[in-house]
Motif scaffolding. Sequence first.
Motif, PDB file in Angstrom:
ATOM      1  N   TYR A  80     -28.308  -9.513 -23.856  1.00 37.33           N
ATOM      2  CA  TYR A  80     -27.422 -10.492 -23.229  1.00 37.33           C
ATOM      3  C   TYR A  80     -25.964 -10.204 -23.582  1.00 37.33           C
TER       4      TYR A  80
ATOM      5  N   GLU B  79     -24.637  -7.080 -21.849  1.00 39.44           N
ATOM      6  CA  GLU B  79     -24.433  -7.250 -20.413  1.00 39.44           C
ATOM      7  C   GLU B  79     -23.236  -8.138 -20.089  1.00 39.44           C
ATOM      8  N   ASN B  80     -22.885  -9.057 -20.997  1.00 42.51           N
ATOM      9  CA  ASN B  80     -21.868 -10.055 -20.694  1.00 42.51           C
ATOM     10  C   ASN B  80     -20.565  -9.876 -21.464  1.00 42.51           C
TER      11      ASN B  80
ATOM     12  N   ALA C 113     -20.775  -3.339 -22.908  1.00 46.24           N
ATOM     13  CA  ALA C 113     -21.382  -2.552 -21.835  1.00 46.24           C
ATOM     14  C   ALA C 113     -20.584  -1.288 -21.554  1.00 46.24           C
TER      15      ALA C 113
END
Length: 203
Positions: free
Chosen positions: A169, A172-173, A177
Motif C-alpha cells: 500500500y 503504491e501510494n 514507487a
Amino acid sequence: MFSGIVEEMAEVIAIRKYGENVDFTFRCSFVSELKIDQSVAHNGVCLTVIAINDPLPDTYIVTAMKETLDRSNLGLLKVGSRVNVERSMLMNGRLDGHIVQGHVDQTAKCIDMHDADGSTYFTFEYTADKAMARRGYFTVDKGSVTVNGVSLTVCEPTDNTFTVAIIPYTRENTNFADIQVGTVVNLEFDILGKYIARLNDFR
C-alpha cells in the motif's frame, strides 16, 4: 508539525528559479482546501504556500531557499516529478506515525532494494558524521526515521546505513514507487533522539 503519514503525491507542474531560490508549482487533489501561509510537507520538507490557482487552476506555489535546496532532494525535481505531500497535523487527531518537524537533516541514497514476504526492503546510505551523530543524527533498531516524508521503522542500522520495509500500500501510494537503486531521498532523524543527545551535552 507533521506525522509522516503521506496524504498523496503532488505533481510538479512548473519550476521557476530566481537568485538562489526556487518556486515550485504543484498540483494535487486538496488545492481547494489550502490557504496562503499554510504549511505543507513536500518529500518531508515543510514549505509555505505562497499562491493558489495563480496562474494555473488547481495548483499552488511554494518557495524553497538555498539552505533547503542544499539539504534536500528538492533541487533534483523536474516537471512531472511526484513528491509526497502532507498537510500539518491536526492536534485533535491520532498520531499514526511519529513526530515529524518537516526539517530535513540531509539526503541519503538508495543502495539496495529487494522483495521479501510481500514487502519491499529498501536500504539507504547517508554520509556518516560523528559530530552530527553526537547531536542525534543517527538511526537505531526499531526506531523511527522519515524518508521523503514517510514515517518508517528502522531495521538493521549501521553507522551510515539503515533498511526499511515498505508494504505494498505504501509503495503504491507514495513515491517509493519511483525509488530505485541510486535514487536520492530526504531524511529527517527522530526528534526525540536529538533532544536526548542534546541533554547529554549538559551532563
